[in-house]
Design a protein around this motif. Structure first.
Motif, PDB file in Angstrom:
ATOM      1  N   SER A 182      41.614  14.102   3.539  1.00  0.00           N
ATOM      2  CA  SER A 182      40.390  13.498   4.063  1.00  0.00           C
ATOM      3  C   SER A 182      39.404  14.607   4.410  1.00  0.00           C
ATOM      4  O   SER A 182      39.745  15.581   5.080  1.00  0.00           O
ATOM      5  N   VAL A 183      38.160  14.477   3.935  1.00  0.00           N
ATOM      6  CA  VAL A 183      37.161  15.527   4.097  1.00  0.00           C
ATOM      7  C   VAL A 183      36.044  15.049   5.024  1.00  0.00           C
ATOM      8  O   VAL A 183      35.436  14.001   4.777  1.00  0.00           O
ATOM      9  N   VAL A 184      35.786  15.803   6.073  1.00  0.00           N
ATOM     10  CA  VAL A 184      34.660  15.506   6.961  1.00  0.00           C
ATOM     11  C   VAL A 184      33.372  15.839   6.209  1.00  0.00           C
ATOM     12  O   VAL A 184      33.237  16.936   5.661  1.00  0.00           O
ATOM     13  N   THR A 185      32.440  14.896   6.160  1.00  0.00           N
ATOM     14  CA  THR A 185      31.267  15.045   5.299  1.00  0.00           C
ATOM     15  C   THR A 185      29.965  14.848   6.047  1.00  0.00           C
ATOM     16  O   THR A 185      29.827  13.914   6.840  1.00  0.00           O
ATOM     17  N   VAL A 186      29.011  15.734   5.783  1.00  0.00           N
ATOM     18  CA  VAL A 186      27.659  15.608   6.318  1.00  0.00           C
ATOM     19  C   VAL A 186      26.692  15.485   5.144  1.00  0.00           C
ATOM     20  O   VAL A 186      26.725  16.297   4.215  1.00  0.00           O
ATOM     21  N   LEU A 187      25.856  14.467   5.187  1.00  0.00           N
ATOM     22  CA  LEU A 187      24.809  14.285   4.186  1.00  0.00           C
ATOM     23  C   LEU A 187      23.588  15.080   4.621  1.00  0.00           C
ATOM     24  O   LEU A 187      23.114  14.943   5.751  1.00  0.00           O
ATOM     25  N   VAL A 188      23.072  15.921   3.725  1.00  0.00           N
ATOM     26  CA  VAL A 188      21.962  16.811   4.059  1.00  0.00           C
ATOM     27  C   VAL A 188      20.767  16.539   3.147  1.00  0.00           C
ATOM     28  O   VAL A 188      20.865  16.664   1.926  1.00  0.00           O
ATOM     29  N   GLY A 189      19.649  16.168   3.747  1.00  0.00           N
ATOM     30  CA  GLY A 189      18.392  16.053   3.021  1.00  0.00           C
ATOM     31  C   GLY A 189      17.644  17.363   3.183  1.00  0.00           C
ATOM     32  O   GLY A 189      17.055  17.625   4.245  1.00  0.00           O
ATOM     33  N   ASN A 190      17.685  18.221   2.166  1.00  0.00           N
ATOM     34  CA  ASN A 190      17.083  19.554   2.277  1.00  0.00           C
ATOM     35  C   ASN A 190      15.614  19.551   1.848  1.00  0.00           C
ATOM     36  O   ASN A 190      15.129  18.607   1.239  1.00  0.00           O
ATOM     37  N   LYS A 191      14.934  20.623   2.170  1.00  0.00           N
ATOM     38  CA  LYS A 191      13.518  20.845   1.866  1.00  0.00           C
ATOM     39  C   LYS A 191      12.606  19.913   2.671  1.00  0.00           C
ATOM     40  O   LYS A 191      11.606  19.383   2.168  1.00  0.00           O
ATOM     41  N   SER A 192      12.955  19.748   3.949  1.00  0.00           N
ATOM     42  CA  SER A 192      12.146  18.898   4.821  1.00  0.00           C
ATOM     43  C   SER A 192      10.745  19.454   5.045  1.00  0.00           C
ATOM     44  O   SER A 192       9.868  18.755   5.559  1.00  0.00           O
ATOM     45  N   ASP A 193      10.529  20.713   4.654  1.00  0.00           N
ATOM     46  CA  ASP A 193       9.186  21.304   4.746  1.00  0.00           C
ATOM     47  C   ASP A 193       8.235  20.707   3.715  1.00  0.00           C
ATOM     48  O   ASP A 193       7.011  20.819   3.861  1.00  0.00           O
ATOM     49  N   LEU A 194       8.762  20.057   2.679  1.00  0.00           N
ATOM     50  CA  LEU A 194       7.928  19.496   1.617  1.00  0.00           C
ATOM     51  C   LEU A 194       7.499  18.064   1.966  1.00  0.00           C
ATOM     52  O   LEU A 194       7.673  17.124   1.190  1.00  0.00           O
ATOM     53  N   LYS A 195       6.904  17.913   3.129  1.00  0.00           N
ATOM     54  CA  LYS A 195       6.539  16.580   3.619  1.00  0.00           C
ATOM     55  C   LYS A 195       5.509  15.898   2.729  1.00  0.00           C
ATOM     56  O   LYS A 195       5.528  14.677   2.569  1.00  0.00           O
ATOM     57  N   ASP A 196       4.604  16.669   2.147  1.00  0.00           N
ATOM     58  CA  ASP A 196       3.528  16.084   1.349  1.00  0.00           C
ATOM     59  C   ASP A 196       4.008  15.501   0.027  1.00  0.00           C
ATOM     60  O   ASP A 196       3.301  14.693  -0.585  1.00  0.00           O
ATOM     61  N   VAL A 197       5.160  15.920  -0.420  1.00  0.00           N
ATOM     62  CA  VAL A 197       5.678  15.404  -1.699  1.00  0.00           C
ATOM     63  C   VAL A 197       7.030  14.708  -1.509  1.00  0.00           C
ATOM     64  O   VAL A 197       7.810  14.573  -2.454  1.00  0.00           O
ATOM     65  N   ARG A 198       7.282  14.258  -0.296  1.00  0.00           N
ATOM     66  CA  ARG A 198       8.536  13.580   0.007  1.00  0.00           C
ATOM     67  C   ARG A 198       8.687  12.320  -0.842  1.00  0.00           C
ATOM     68  O   ARG A 198       7.765  11.509  -0.959  1.00  0.00           O
ATOM     69  N   GLU A 199       9.895  12.141  -1.417  1.00  0.00           N
ATOM     70  CA  GLU A 199      10.196  10.937  -2.184  1.00  0.00           C
ATOM     71  C   GLU A 199      11.316  10.115  -1.554  1.00  0.00           C
ATOM     72  O   GLU A 199      11.542   8.969  -1.953  1.00  0.00           O
ATOM     73  N   VAL A 200      12.017  10.719  -0.577  1.00  0.00           N
ATOM     74  CA  VAL A 200      13.107  10.021   0.110  1.00  0.00           C
ATOM     75  C   VAL A 200      12.834  10.070   1.609  1.00  0.00           C
ATOM     76  O   VAL A 200      12.718  11.148   2.184  1.00  0.00           O
ATOM     77  N   SER A 201      12.708   8.911   2.231  1.00  0.00           N
ATOM     78  CA  SER A 201      12.374   8.863   3.652  1.00  0.00           C
ATOM     79  C   SER A 201      13.596   9.159   4.519  1.00  0.00           C
ATOM     80  O   SER A 201      14.745   9.051   4.068  1.00  0.00           O
ATOM     81  N   VAL A 202      13.326   9.528   5.761  1.00  0.00           N
ATOM     82  CA  VAL A 202      14.408   9.734   6.730  1.00  0.00           C
ATOM     83  C   VAL A 202      15.202   8.442   6.891  1.00  0.00           C
ATOM     84  O   VAL A 202      16.443   8.461   6.982  1.00  0.00           O
ATOM     85  N   GLU A 203      14.499   7.313   6.903  1.00  0.00           N
ATOM     86  CA  GLU A 203      15.158   6.018   7.075  1.00  0.00           C
ATOM     87  C   GLU A 203      16.128   5.729   5.927  1.00  0.00           C
ATOM     88  O   GLU A 203      17.215   5.181   6.150  1.00  0.00           O
ATOM     89  N   GLU A 204      15.751   6.095   4.711  1.00  0.00           N
ATOM     90  CA  GLU A 204      16.638   5.881   3.565  1.00  0.00           C
ATOM     91  C   GLU A 204      17.889   6.753   3.682  1.00  0.00           C
ATOM     92  O   GLU A 204      19.004   6.308   3.388  1.00  0.00           O
ATOM     93  N   GLY A 205      17.688   7.996   4.075  1.00  0.00           N
ATOM     94  CA  GLY A 205      18.835   8.883   4.253  1.00  0.00           C
ATOM     95  C   GLY A 205      19.775   8.365   5.324  1.00  0.00           C
ATOM     96  O   GLY A 205      21.004   8.362   5.153  1.00  0.00           O
ATOM     97  N   THR A 206      19.190   7.907   6.430  1.00  0.00           N
ATOM     98  CA  THR A 206      19.992   7.378   7.531  1.00  0.00           C
ATOM     99  C   THR A 206      20.764   6.135   7.098  1.00  0.00           C
ATOM    100  O   THR A 206      21.953   5.994   7.397  1.00  0.00           O
ATOM    101  N   ALA A 207      20.090   5.237   6.396  1.00  0.00           N
ATOM    102  CA  ALA A 207      20.724   3.989   5.960  1.00  0.00           C
ATOM    103  C   ALA A 207      21.886   4.265   5.006  1.00  0.00           C
ATOM    104  O   ALA A 207      22.957   3.647   5.106  1.00  0.00           O
ATOM    105  N   PHE A 208      21.685   5.197   4.082  1.00  0.00           N
ATOM    106  CA  PHE A 208      22.753   5.529   3.145  1.00  0.00           C
ATOM    107  C   PHE A 208      23.940   6.128   3.898  1.00  0.00           C
ATOM    108  O   PHE A 208      25.100   5.785   3.629  1.00  0.00           O
ATOM    109  N   ALA A 209      23.654   7.041   4.827  1.00  0.00           N
ATOM    110  CA  ALA A 209      24.725   7.672   5.600  1.00  0.00           C
ATOM    111  C   ALA A 209      25.508   6.628   6.388  1.00  0.00           C
ATOM    112  O   ALA A 209      26.742   6.669   6.444  1.00  0.00           O
ATOM    113  N   GLU A 210      24.812   5.678   6.977  1.00  0.00           N
ATOM    114  CA  GLU A 210      25.486   4.624   7.729  1.00  0.00           C
ATOM    115  C   GLU A 210      26.384   3.795   6.820  1.00  0.00           C
ATOM    116  O   GLU A 210      27.494   3.411   7.200  1.00  0.00           O
TER     117      GLU A 210
END
Length: 223
Positions: free
Chosen positions: A119-147
């Motif tokens: 069993s592997v402990v896993t963290v989902l990482v949305g990288n390049k958060s500095d690229l806010k102007d060209v974001r294609e995946v929202s924080v909410e989407e990342g959170t929902a998928f992780a949940e």
């Protein structure tokens, strides 16, 4: 993996952690920022497997994290069981500015579960958060998928260092917490078990099959 020396010595822990995700999502730069506080804006993928070892202290114990990077192999679908073998933790990385890398996360998780031998402990990482102007995946989407997959979730930027230390440290601490619970349960169930000097003890699922497994909801720390 937990290594016991003699009873007078502090236990040492060596955790193998793997970085997985599509090519060019920033895995190598995340590792470079965490291990050496470096960033390579024009870095090119290196063929082979690279790893860095970092040490941190938790509860008076010395924790060594051996962090493995695919180093470009994912471009050739050459990430195999040898890479995953023995891993107890994983950072699964996507690029918030490229939706396809997010949509491929399920494939990477399936591969992780297929090839890893525990069993592997896993963290989902949305990288390049500095690229806010060209974001294609929202924080909410990342959170929902992780949940939906019962994962921890965090957004990072290897460029400006946002949450990079936090991502790795949180993963190591969660691995330690999970292992500590398993060791405690193992010792409670088998109080007469003897630990032999120098012996490496690997806890199998059968040793903890009756342990209550707490439900852990995903959390988000986008800094």
């Amino acid at each position: 993996m937990m290594t016991y020396a003699d009873e007078e010595q502090i236990e040492d822990y060596l955790f193998k952690i793997v970085l997985i995700g599509d090519s060019a999502v920033g895995k190598s730069n995340l590792l470079a920022r965490y291990a050496r506080n470096e960033f390579y804006p024009n870095s090119k993928s290196t063929i082979g497997v690279e790893f860095q070892t970092q040490t941190m202290g938790i509860d008076g114990k010395e924790i060594k994290a051996q962090i493995w990077d695919t180093a470009g192999q994912e471009r050739f679908r050459a990430v195999t069981s040898a890479y995953y073998r023995g891993a107890v933790g994983a950072l699964v990385v996507y690029d918030i500015s490229r939706r396809q890398t997010f949509e491929n996360i399920s494939r990477w998780l399936d591969e992780l579960h297929t090839y890893s031998d525990m069993s592997v402990v896993t963290v989902l990482v949305g990288n390049k958060s500095d690229l806010k102007d060209v974001r294609e995946v929202s924080v909410e989407e990342g959170t929902a998928f992780a949940e939906s997959r019962n994962l921890c979730f965090i957004e990072t930027s290897a460029l400006d260092s946002t949450n990079v230390q936090l991502a790795f440290q949180t993963l190591v601490k969660e691995i330690y917490n999970v292992l500590s619970r398993k060791v405690f349960f193992y010792q409670e169930q088998k109080p007469d078990a003897k630990l032999i000097n120098g012996k490496t003890v690997v806890l199998q699922e059968k040793d903890i099959e009756s342990e209550e497994k707490p439900t852990r909801k995903a959390w988000c720390c986008s800094g």
